[in-house]
Design an enzyme around this catalytic site. Structure first.
Site, PDB file in Angstrom:
ATOM      1  N   HIS A  73       1.251  -1.586   0.143  1.00 33.21           N
ATOM      2  CA  HIS A  73      -0.106  -0.375  -0.654  1.00 33.21           C
ATOM      3  C   HIS A  73       0.607   1.559   0.120  1.00 33.21           C
ATOM      4  O   HIS A  73       0.315   1.792  -0.490  1.00 33.21           O
ATOM      5  CB  HIS A  73      -0.808   0.029   1.212  1.00 33.21           C
ATOM      6  CG  HIS A  73      -1.947  -1.026   1.018  1.00 33.21           C
ATOM      7  ND1 HIS A  73      -3.557   0.125   0.882  1.00 33.21           N
ATOM      8  CD2 HIS A  73      -2.354  -2.332   0.454  1.00 33.21           C
ATOM      9  CE1 HIS A  73      -4.413  -1.349   0.647  1.00 33.21           C
ATOM     10  NE2 HIS A  73      -3.179  -2.526   0.186  1.00 33.21           N
ATOM     11  N   GLY A  79       4.757   5.625  -4.783  1.00 34.37           N
ATOM     12  CA  GLY A  79       5.833   5.187  -4.745  1.00 34.37           C
ATOM     13  C   GLY A  79       6.529   4.544  -3.212  1.00 34.37           C
ATOM     14  O   GLY A  79       5.720   5.418  -2.693  1.00 34.37           O
ATOM     15  N   SER A  83       4.479   7.862   2.328  1.00 29.47           N
ATOM     16  CA  SER A  83       3.196   8.743   2.102  1.00 29.47           C
ATOM     17  C   SER A  83       1.310   8.407   2.600  1.00 29.47           C
ATOM     18  O   SER A  83       0.871   8.951   2.846  1.00 29.47           O
ATOM     19  CB  SER A  83       2.581   8.990   0.390  1.00 29.47           C
ATOM     20  OG  SER A  83       2.530   8.367  -0.304  1.00 29.47           O
ATOM     21  N   PRO A 168      -4.343  -2.339  -7.429  1.00 34.20           N
ATOM     22  CA  PRO A 168      -6.008  -3.688  -7.972  1.00 34.20           C
ATOM     23  C   PRO A 168      -6.322  -4.099  -6.563  1.00 34.20           C
ATOM     24  O   PRO A 168      -5.798  -4.159  -5.887  1.00 34.20           O
ATOM     25  CB  PRO A 168      -4.564  -4.857  -8.349  1.00 34.20           C
ATOM     26  CG  PRO A 168      -3.483  -4.246  -7.186  1.00 34.20           C
ATOM     27  CD  PRO A 168      -2.894  -2.956  -6.687  1.00 34.20           C
ATOM     28  N   THR A 199       0.192 -15.806   0.829  1.00 35.75           N
ATOM     29  CA  THR A 199       0.587 -17.447   1.792  1.00 35.75           C
ATOM     30  C   THR A 199       0.209 -17.244   3.130  1.00 35.75           C
ATOM     31  O   THR A 199      -0.303 -18.133   4.074  1.00 35.75           O
ATOM     32  CB  THR A 199       1.302 -17.942   1.074  1.00 35.75           C
ATOM     33  OG1 THR A 199       1.766 -19.252   2.292  1.00 35.75           O
ATOM     34  CG2 THR A 199       2.891 -17.264   2.240  1.00 35.75           C
ATOM     35  N   ASP A 260       4.703 -20.282   2.978  1.00 36.14           N
ATOM     36  CA  ASP A 260       5.385 -21.039   2.075  1.00 36.14           C
ATOM     37  C   ASP A 260       4.624 -20.997   0.944  1.00 36.14           C
ATOM     38  O   ASP A 260       4.120 -20.128  -0.128  1.00 36.14           O
ATOM     39  CB  ASP A 260       5.052 -22.590   2.788  1.00 36.14           C
ATOM     40  CG  ASP A 260       3.966 -22.863   3.232  1.00 36.14           C
ATOM     41  OD1 ASP A 260       2.757 -21.786   2.759  1.00 36.14           O
ATOM     42  OD2 ASP A 260       3.293 -23.025   4.061  1.00 36.14           O
TER      43      ASP A 260
HETATM   44  C1  HEM Z   1      -1.675  -8.541  -7.116  1.00 33.15           C
HETATM   45  C2  HEM Z   1      -3.043  -8.122  -6.484  1.00 33.15           C
HETATM   46  C3  HEM Z   1      -3.611  -7.577  -5.216  1.00 33.15           C
HETATM   47  C4  HEM Z   1      -4.537  -8.017  -4.798  1.00 33.15           C
HETATM   48  C5  HEM Z   1      -5.701  -7.157  -5.535  1.00 33.15           C
HETATM   49  C6  HEM Z   1      -4.266  -7.798  -3.314  1.00 33.15           C
HETATM   50  C7  HEM Z   1      -5.770  -7.344  -2.804  1.00 33.15           C
HETATM   51  C8  HEM Z   1      -5.949  -7.846  -1.456  1.00 33.15           C
HETATM   52  C9  HEM Z   1      -6.887  -7.663  -0.159  1.00 33.15           C
HETATM   53  C10 HEM Z   1      -8.374  -7.456  -0.715  1.00 33.15           C
HETATM   54  C11 HEM Z   1      -6.351  -8.308   1.259  1.00 33.15           C
HETATM   55  C12 HEM Z   1      -7.603  -8.273   1.955  1.00 33.15           C
HETATM   56  C13 HEM Z   1      -7.172  -6.562   2.922  1.00 33.15           C
HETATM   57  C14 HEM Z   1      -8.986  -7.076   3.431  1.00 33.15           C
HETATM   58  O1  HEM Z   1      -9.940  -7.901   3.334  1.00 33.15           O
HETATM   59  O2  HEM Z   1      -8.605  -7.082   4.507  1.00 33.15           O
HETATM   60  C15 HEM Z   1      -5.225  -8.501   1.020  1.00 33.15           C
HETATM   61  C16 HEM Z   1      -4.813  -8.686   2.042  1.00 33.15           C
HETATM   62  C17 HEM Z   1      -3.119  -8.771   1.981  1.00 33.15           C
HETATM   63  N1  HEM Z   1      -2.343  -9.109   0.872  1.00 33.15           N
HETATM   64 FE1  HEM Z   1      -2.655  -8.866  -0.861  1.00 33.15          FE
HETATM   65  N2  HEM Z   1      -3.422  -8.313  -2.653  1.00 33.15           N
HETATM   66  C18 HEM Z   1      -2.416  -7.715  -4.033  1.00 33.15           C
HETATM   67  C19 HEM Z   1      -0.868  -7.787  -4.129  1.00 33.15           C
HETATM   68  C20 HEM Z   1      -0.210  -8.442  -2.724  1.00 33.15           C
HETATM   69  C21 HEM Z   1       1.761  -7.773  -2.928  1.00 33.15           C
HETATM   70  C22 HEM Z   1       1.689  -7.589  -3.893  1.00 33.15           C
HETATM   71  C23 HEM Z   1       1.261  -8.070  -2.250  1.00 33.15           C
HETATM   72  C24 HEM Z   1       2.633  -8.139  -0.964  1.00 33.15           C
HETATM   73  C25 HEM Z   1       2.972  -7.272  -0.223  1.00 33.15           C
HETATM   74  C26 HEM Z   1       0.418  -8.327  -0.550  1.00 33.15           C
HETATM   75  C27 HEM Z   1       0.257  -8.810   0.906  1.00 33.15           C
HETATM   76  C28 HEM Z   1      -0.472  -8.515   0.915  1.00 33.15           C
HETATM   77  C29 HEM Z   1      -0.950 -10.027   2.761  1.00 33.15           C
HETATM   78  C30 HEM Z   1       0.003  -9.880   3.446  1.00 33.15           C
HETATM   79  C31 HEM Z   1      -2.507  -9.182   2.764  1.00 33.15           C
HETATM   80  C32 HEM Z   1      -2.491  -9.989   4.330  1.00 33.15           C
HETATM   81  C33 HEM Z   1      -2.723  -8.796   5.243  1.00 33.15           C
HETATM   82  C34 HEM Z   1      -2.980  -8.769   6.976  1.00 33.15           C
HETATM   83  O3  HEM Z   1      -3.585  -9.979   7.317  1.00 33.15           O
HETATM   84  O4  HEM Z   1      -3.368  -8.254   7.567  1.00 33.15           O
HETATM   85  N3  HEM Z   1      -0.722  -8.785  -1.674  1.00 33.15           N
HETATM   86  N4  HEM Z   1      -4.569  -8.497  -0.885  1.00 33.15           N
END
Ligand code: HEM
Ligand SMILES: *[C@@H]1O[C@H](CO)[C@@H](O)[C@H](O)[C@H]1NC(C)=O
Ligand SMILES: *[C@@H]1O[C@H](CO)[C@@H](O)[C@H](O)[C@H]1NC(C)=O
Length: 335
Positions: A73, A79, A83, A168, A199, A260
């Protein structure tokens, strides 16, 4: 002659990098960043971040995934410049965007910053702290421990509209995902590798229940591609008809706090949580990668790829040199 010069220069860079890394001095990296940027100005910076992260995750393990997501985020929106931390009294800042409403980690970044301010005042940027915290979140979840480039400086502008434009949404299809990534200089490999971050951690029903369970394509039905043994479990957790359902579901139910390869086994067997996870099967290259990782018996290749992809994400639109600032408090008001 010119060629010789280029060769000699390349040799010097290679030799210098080898010498420098073994002696712990900074290794020059991308656009003013360097591995070990704080070697002289705050040699204990990385150690202090890890120590604080250990404490944070020991107190609440859900903060490891939260702080990993925090880097996405920050980096995707204006970047990697911290921010996301900025506050505004008059406008909507990045952190006020609906897409970031479940984002956690603000207090923890501030807590790490306070430690660093004690040790080396006005030296380590909030942007670097976010990147180091994400690295340690992965490591503390049994993932790889990779070297990070540092030397970022903090931005002074934060606007919610940028979050809506650049992050996204979970309902994205493969075409949109590739565009969201490519405008940040990231390719299909970064997309499929970084998506594996899912994961660890959890998501609110609000993020997927409409798309996957109750209103696929706006047709009031379940996503036909969703695994039919998995779907009933999700339907039990998420009530229909509540677009703001904050109930949490683990994204990789078998091992939600272990970094994993099971994310790829989930996606391969149609148990990916978001449309954006499942969409990785809709492109030849990302699909092949998912298949290979789903059946890999070692994490070695994935961990190597992940380190590289996180480095790439950490380079998005960075402020270095005289650009930006070093702040005392990360969550400062811009107005
Ligand atoms: C490819 C596009 C991606 C989309 C559409 C996406 C979307 C989301 C959404 C909607 C959530 C859940 C938010 C919620 O309901 O609380 C989430 C959680 C998460 N995302 Fe992504 N994400 C993407 C890529 C990434 C990337 C690149 C990372 C790497 C840093 C990442 C790391 C995470 C992690 C670790 C969680 C879990 C957060 C938690 O447990 O508090 N995501 N993501
Ligand atoms: C399903 O999606 C369609 C199109 O986006 C929308 O008009 C409709 O109100 C939605 N139905 C429910 C039950 O949310
Ligand atoms: C659905 O998931 C189960 C494991 O829970 C798996 O055995 C099955 O092959 C999956 N179905 C599909 C279509 O991939």
């Amino acid at each position: 002659m010119a060629l010789l010069l280029v060769l000699v220069r390349a040799l010097i860079v290679v030799v210098a990098a080898a010498v420098v890394s073994s002696s712990g001095l900074p290794v020059p990296g991308y656009d003013g960043l360097a591995i070990g940027f704080y070697h002289e100005t705050c040699p204990q910076a990385e150690e202090l971040v890890l120590a604080e992260m250990r404490e944070i995750v020991r107190e609440d393990k859900t903060l490891a995934p939260a702080l990993l997501r925090f880097m996405l985020h920050d980096c995707f929106v204006r970047g990697c410049d911290a921010s996301i931390m900025l506050k505004s009294r008059k406008m909507m800042a990045e952190r006020d965007a609906l897409l970031s409403c479940s984002l956690r980690g603000y207090e923890q970044i501030e807590r790490i910053k306070a430690k660093l301010e004690e040790a080396c005042p006005m030296t380590v940027s909030c942007a670097d702290i976010i990147v180091m915290a994400a690295r340690d979140a992965v490591f503390l979840s049994n993932g790889p421990r990779y070297q990070v480039e540092t030397g970022r400086r903090d931005g002074k502008v934060s606007c919610d509209i940028d979050a809506y434009n650049d992050l996204p949404p979970p309902g994205s299809n493969i075409v949109d995902l590739k565009i969201y990534f490519s405008v940040k200089n990231l390719g299909w490999k970064d997309l499929v590798v970084l998506s594996g971050s899912h994961t660890i951690g959890r998501a609110q029903c609000a993020s997927f229940a409409g798309d996957r369970l109750y209103n696929y394509s706006g047709e009031g039905k379940q996503d036909p591609s969703l695994n039919t043994t998995y779907a009933p479990e999700l339907r039990k957790a998420c009530v229909p008809g509540d677009p703001f359902d904050e109930t949490y579901v683990e994204m990789d139910p078998g091992s939600p706090y272990t970094f994993d390869l099971s994310y790829y086994r989930d996606v391969y067997s149609k148990r990916g949580l978001f449309l954006s996870d499942q969409a990785l099967l809709d492109d030849r290259w990302t699909r092949e990668y998912v298949e290979r990782m789903a059946s890999a018996d070692s994490t070695e290749e994935y961990f190597r790829d992940y380190s590289k992809a996180m480095t790439n994400m950490g380079r998005i639109e960075v402020l270095t040199g005289d650009n930006g600032e070093i702040r005392k408090v990360c969550g400062a008001y811009v107005d």
